[in-house]
Design a protein around this motif. Structure first.
Motif, PDB file in Angstrom:
ATOM      1  N   GLN A  64      -8.846 -12.629  -2.082  1.00 37.48           N
ATOM      2  CA  GLN A  64      -8.421 -12.309  -0.714  1.00 37.48           C
ATOM      3  C   GLN A  64      -7.214 -11.372  -0.672  1.00 37.48           C
ATOM      4  OE1 GLN A  64      -7.880 -16.068   1.502  1.00 37.48           O
ATOM      5  NE2 GLN A  64      -9.109 -17.034  -0.088  1.00 37.48           N
ATOM      6  N   ALA A  65      -6.683 -11.015  -1.838  1.00 33.88           N
ATOM      7  CA  ALA A  65      -5.482 -10.179  -1.892  1.00 33.88           C
ATOM      8  C   ALA A  65      -5.711  -8.850  -1.192  1.00 33.88           C
ATOM      9  CB  ALA A  65      -5.084  -9.950  -3.349  1.00 33.88           C
ATOM     10  N   PHE A  66      -4.693  -8.382  -0.459  1.00 35.98           N
ATOM     11  CA  PHE A  66      -4.813  -7.140   0.293  1.00 35.98           C
ATOM     12  C   PHE A  66      -4.746  -5.942  -0.659  1.00 35.98           C
ATOM     13  CE2 PHE A  66      -3.302  -8.420   4.804  1.00 35.98           C
ATOM     14  CZ  PHE A  66      -4.030  -9.595   4.728  1.00 35.98           C
ATOM     15  N   PRO A  67      -5.585  -4.940  -0.471  1.00 32.75           N
ATOM     16  CA  PRO A  67      -5.462  -3.715  -1.278  1.00 32.75           C
ATOM     17  C   PRO A  67      -4.105  -3.057  -1.029  1.00 32.75           C
ATOM     18  CG  PRO A  67      -7.546  -3.758  -0.076  1.00 32.75           C
ATOM     19  CD  PRO A  67      -6.711  -4.876   0.469  1.00 32.75           C
ATOM     20  N   PRO A  68      -3.464  -2.519  -2.081  1.00 33.44           N
ATOM     21  CA  PRO A  68      -2.161  -1.872  -1.893  1.00 33.44           C
ATOM     22  C   PRO A  68      -2.175  -0.781  -0.829  1.00 33.44           C
ATOM     23  CG  PRO A  68      -2.581  -2.215  -4.220  1.00 33.44           C
ATOM     24  CD  PRO A  68      -3.838  -2.590  -3.506  1.00 33.44           C
ATOM     25  N   ALA A  69      -3.258  -0.012  -0.757  1.00 33.21           N
ATOM     26  CA  ALA A  69      -3.332   1.070   0.228  1.00 33.21           C
ATOM     27  C   ALA A  69      -3.196   0.527   1.647  1.00 33.21           C
ATOM     28  CB  ALA A  69      -4.655   1.826   0.080  1.00 33.21           C
ATOM     29  N   GLU A  70      -3.831  -0.605   1.903  1.00 32.11           N
ATOM     30  CA  GLU A  70      -3.768  -1.219   3.232  1.00 32.11           C
ATOM     31  C   GLU A  70      -2.355  -1.705   3.543  1.00 32.11           C
ATOM     32  OE1 GLU A  70      -5.702  -5.153   5.373  1.00 32.11           O
ATOM     33  OE2 GLU A  70      -6.869  -4.072   3.860  1.00 32.11           O
ATOM     34  N   THR A  71      -1.714  -2.339   2.559  1.00 32.16           N
ATOM     35  CA  THR A  71      -0.346  -2.833   2.752  1.00 32.16           C
ATOM     36  C   THR A  71       0.620  -1.691   3.013  1.00 32.16           C
ATOM     37  OG1 THR A  71      -0.748  -4.761   1.354  1.00 32.16           O
ATOM     38  CG2 THR A  71       1.548  -4.098   1.653  1.00 32.16           C
ATOM     39  N   LEU A  72       0.534  -0.626   2.215  1.00 21.58           N
ATOM     40  CA  LEU A  72       1.458   0.504   2.380  1.00 21.58           C
ATOM     41  C   LEU A  72       1.202   1.258   3.680  1.00 21.58           C
ATOM     42  CD1 LEU A  72       3.716   1.407   0.362  1.00 21.58           C
ATOM     43  CD2 LEU A  72       2.103  -0.249  -0.542  1.00 21.58           C
ATOM     44  N   ALA A  73      -0.069   1.318   4.094  1.00 25.30           N
ATOM     45  CA  ALA A  73      -0.391   2.015   5.340  1.00 25.30           C
ATOM     46  C   ALA A  73       0.287   1.342   6.528  1.00 25.30           C
ATOM     47  CB  ALA A  73      -1.902   2.054   5.541  1.00 25.30           C
ATOM     48  N   HIS A 103       3.089   0.213   6.589  1.00 23.80           N
ATOM     49  CA  HIS A 103       4.507   0.595   6.580  1.00 23.80           C
ATOM     50  C   HIS A 103       4.678   2.108   6.515  1.00 23.80           C
ATOM     51  CE1 HIS A 103       5.774  -3.577   6.257  1.00 23.80           C
ATOM     52  NE2 HIS A 103       4.789  -3.741   5.421  1.00 23.80           N
ATOM     53  N   GLY A 104       3.641   2.815   6.983  1.00 19.36           N
ATOM     54  CA  GLY A 104       3.733   4.261   7.153  1.00 19.36           C
ATOM     55  C   GLY A 104       3.701   5.074   5.879  1.00 19.36           C
ATOM     56  N   ARG A 105       3.113   4.538   4.815  1.00 21.90           N
ATOM     57  CA  ARG A 105       3.051   5.249   3.540  1.00 21.90           C
ATOM     58  C   ARG A 105       1.616   5.625   3.217  1.00 21.90           C
ATOM     59  NH1 ARG A 105       8.031   6.865   1.330  1.00 21.90           N
ATOM     60  NH2 ARG A 105       9.591   5.417   2.146  1.00 21.90           N
ATOM     61  N   LYS A 106       1.439   6.878   2.754  1.00 20.83           N
ATOM     62  CA  LYS A 106       0.113   7.331   2.336  1.00 20.83           C
ATOM     63  C   LYS A 106      -0.189   6.789   0.946  1.00 20.83           C
ATOM     64  CE  LYS A 106       0.079  11.603   5.049  1.00 20.83           C
ATOM     65  NZ  LYS A 106      -0.035  13.079   5.004  1.00 20.83           N
ATOM     66  N   TRP A 107      -1.465   6.748   0.617  1.00 24.64           N
ATOM     67  CA  TRP A 107      -1.926   6.253  -0.673  1.00 24.64           C
ATOM     68  C   TRP A 107      -2.892   7.248  -1.289  1.00 24.64           C
ATOM     69  CZ3 TRP A 107      -0.199   2.249  -3.419  1.00 24.64           C
ATOM     70  CH2 TRP A 107      -0.946   1.799  -4.500  1.00 24.64           C
ATOM     71  N   PRO A 108      -2.832   7.507  -2.582  1.00 25.38           N
ATOM     72  CA  PRO A 108      -1.891   6.944  -3.551  1.00 25.38           C
ATOM     73  C   PRO A 108      -0.482   7.512  -3.377  1.00 25.38           C
ATOM     74  CG  PRO A 108      -3.263   8.563  -4.632  1.00 25.38           C
ATOM     75  CD  PRO A 108      -3.809   8.420  -3.236  1.00 25.38           C
ATOM     76  N   LEU A 109       0.492   6.840  -3.969  1.00 25.45           N
ATOM     77  CA  LEU A 109       1.890   7.221  -3.803  1.00 25.45           C
ATOM     78  C   LEU A 109       2.261   8.426  -4.648  1.00 25.45           C
ATOM     79  CD1 LEU A 109       3.378   3.617  -3.967  1.00 25.45           C
ATOM     80  CD2 LEU A 109       3.118   5.014  -1.924  1.00 25.45           C
ATOM     81  N   ASN A 110       1.535   8.623  -5.743  1.00 23.15           N
ATOM     82  CA  ASN A 110       1.855   9.684  -6.680  1.00 23.15           C
ATOM     83  C   ASN A 110       0.918  10.865  -6.510  1.00 23.15           C
ATOM     84  OD1 ASN A 110       3.981   9.877  -8.421  1.00 23.15           O
ATOM     85  ND2 ASN A 110       3.184   8.437  -9.917  1.00 23.15           N
ATOM     86  N   SER A 111       1.407  12.043  -6.790  1.00 19.02           N
ATOM     87  CA  SER A 111       0.590  13.245  -6.666  1.00 19.02           C
ATOM     88  C   SER A 111      -0.512  13.298  -7.718  1.00 19.02           C
ATOM     89  CB  SER A 111       1.467  14.499  -6.787  1.00 19.02           C
ATOM     90  OG  SER A 111       2.171  14.487  -8.014  1.00 19.02           O
ATOM     91  N   ASN A 112      -0.388  12.498  -8.796  1.00 14.40           N
ATOM     92  CA  ASN A 112      -1.417  12.516  -9.837  1.00 14.40           C
ATOM     93  C   ASN A 112      -2.646  11.683  -9.468  1.00 14.40           C
ATOM     94  OD1 ASN A 112      -0.664   9.857 -10.179  1.00 14.40           O
ATOM     95  ND2 ASN A 112       0.391  10.187 -12.132  1.00 14.40           N
ATOM     96  N   ASN A 113      -2.596  11.064  -8.266  1.00 14.24           N
ATOM     97  CA  ASN A 113      -3.721  10.292  -7.736  1.00 14.24           C
ATOM     98  C   ASN A 113      -4.079   9.066  -8.574  1.00 14.24           C
ATOM     99  OD1 ASN A 113      -4.219  11.861  -5.435  1.00 14.24           O
ATOM    100  ND2 ASN A 113      -5.322  13.379  -6.659  1.00 14.24           N
ATOM    101  N   ASN A 114      -3.168   8.629  -9.437  1.00 13.69           N
ATOM    102  CA  ASN A 114      -3.390   7.399 -10.193  1.00 13.69           C
ATOM    103  C   ASN A 114      -2.897   6.231  -9.350  1.00 13.69           C
ATOM    104  OD1 ASN A 114      -3.522   5.257 -11.934  1.00 13.69           O
ATOM    105  ND2 ASN A 114      -2.511   6.283 -13.637  1.00 13.69           N
ATOM    106  N   ALA A 115      -3.828   5.466  -8.806  1.00  8.82           N
ATOM    107  CA  ALA A 115      -3.471   4.433  -7.820  1.00  8.82           C
ATOM    108  C   ALA A 115      -2.645   3.295  -8.416  1.00  8.82           C
ATOM    109  CB  ALA A 115      -4.735   3.874  -7.169  1.00  8.82           C
TER     110      ALA A 115
END
Length: 376
Positions: free
Chosen positions: A186-195, A197-209
């Motif tokens: 049931q854990a929330f995907p990181p992308a959903e959690t960061l979204a 709080h106004g953050r795009k996903w992935p956080l790094n330009s190398n697209n390594n999630a």
């Protein structure tokens, strides 16, 4: 109809919620015991309490003592004053406490003086550091307890050295891991959690999630001294240039950062500060992280269970099994030690570790079986 024997179960702070949830569920299944859930209100953020209770499937507490914050003495005294009438009204066959917070020792003292058997879950953990309020709470609660449930075998040795009778000690495993394994899907995907709080996903330009770290800080030894906190944040700022660091910030830590004028340091770094997160949000972040930096005891255990490298920003730990068998490395607050450990993880993957004995999701079941056998 004869009333089922009543067991008062106490929670007070957020780490307690993860420990009580599987126990409460295990108590309800056979239906031989009537659990009464008492929340002392030691952690009093209503939104966070509701989030944790809902996500963990814990019912609303039968009683909320609404104690709130205060000094250790004030908080402990208020919990004792408000808990005593609860025992008088409920007349339970025992009181069950978890962990090492002020609620644990306060309710334990009341139970002992009312001659109600005390059950301590997570007994026998020792850091050896008596400057930690939690260490005092652990030692005293264990001395008062009729049943002591341990998470690792070394805890038994600690208890025996302190004169605890062997027949009171039961190695059952880790209820924190019961909660983790029971909620992993049931854990929330990181992308959903960061979204949120106004953050795009992935956080790094190398697209390594998975190329990020998670940070938590709340211990007084780390956040109450401006020199120590400043040194830690400067070190973490340097690391954040290598990879983003997600930092769900404890309210007290946030207050200290602002008081010491260190908020600008975070703003100019790759540290992504968020408000405190719910259990399922944190679980999702930790599971997918490259590494975790923390001074939390619970996170040392959760990272070991998940196989995620953990860098513990403390001089000692009451959970040595996470070092000897798990993925945890103790580095303190020394910048060189932190940098070296993080580099080892980034270059070589970090400690692999293994899952400790009886961290299998069945600790709560074992606890209930022992309670029924020993106290009913």
């Amino acid at each position: 109809m004869k009333r089922r024997p009543q067991l008062v179960c106490v929670v007070g702070a957020r780490p307690n919620f993860m420990k009580i949830a599987p126990i409460y569920t295990a108590l309800e299944r056979p239906g031989t015991i009537d659990p009464i859930l008492v929340h002392t209100g030691q952690h009093y953020d209503e939104a966070m309490k509701d989030t944790f209770f809902r996500q963990l499937g814990i019912p609303e507490p039968d009683l909320d003592l609404e104690v709130g914050s205060g000094s250790h003495a004030v908080q402990t005294a208020q919990i004792m004053q408000r808990f005593e009438p609860v025992l008088e009204d409920a007349a339970p066959f025992a009181v069950l406490v978890v962990g090492d917070v002020n609620s644990t020792i306060a309710c334990g003292l009341v139970a002992a003086k009312k001659q109600v058997p005390l059950i301590h879950v997570e007994a026998g953990l020792r850091s050896g550091d008596r400057t930690m309020p939690e260490e005092i709470n652990r030692v005293l609660t264990d001395q008062l307890s009729a049943l002591l449930f341990t998470t690792e075998r070394a805890a038994r040795d600690n208890l025996l050295r302190e004169g605890i009778a062997e027949d009171k000690i039961h190695f059952v495993g880790n209820v924190m891991i019961d909660s983790l394994l029971g909620h992993l899907d049931q854990a929330f995907p990181p992308a959903e959690t960061l979204a949120r709080h106004g953050r795009k996903w992935p956080l790094n330009s190398n697209n390594n999630a998975s190329d990020y770290a998670v940070l938590t800080l709340h211990r007084p030894s780390n956040v109450d001294d401006p020199e120590v906190l400043g040194r830690l944040l400067q070190t973490l700022t340097e690391i954040s240039r290598r990879m983003p660091i997600i930092f769900p910030c404890h309210p007290r830590t946030d207050k200290m950062i602002e008081r010491f004028g260190l908020d600008g340091l975070i703003a100019a770094s790759g540290i992504i500060s968020t408000p405190p997160l719910g259990y399922l949000e944190m679980l999702g972040l930790i599971r997918s992280a490259r590494l975790v930096l923390t001074d939390s005891g619970g996170l040392q255990e959760e990272t070991t269970a998940l196989g995620v490298p953990c860098v513990t920003l403390r001089e000692n730990t009451e959970r040595p099994i996470t070092i000897t068998e798990g993925t945890n490395t103790l580095v303190g607050s020394d910048p060189d030690a932190i940098f070296t450990c993080v580099e080892d993880i980034l270059n070589g993957g970090g400690k692999r570790g293994r899952i400790p004995a009886r961290w299998d999701g069945k600790a709560a079941q074992r606890i209930v079986q022992v309670i029924e056998k020993k106290l009913l």
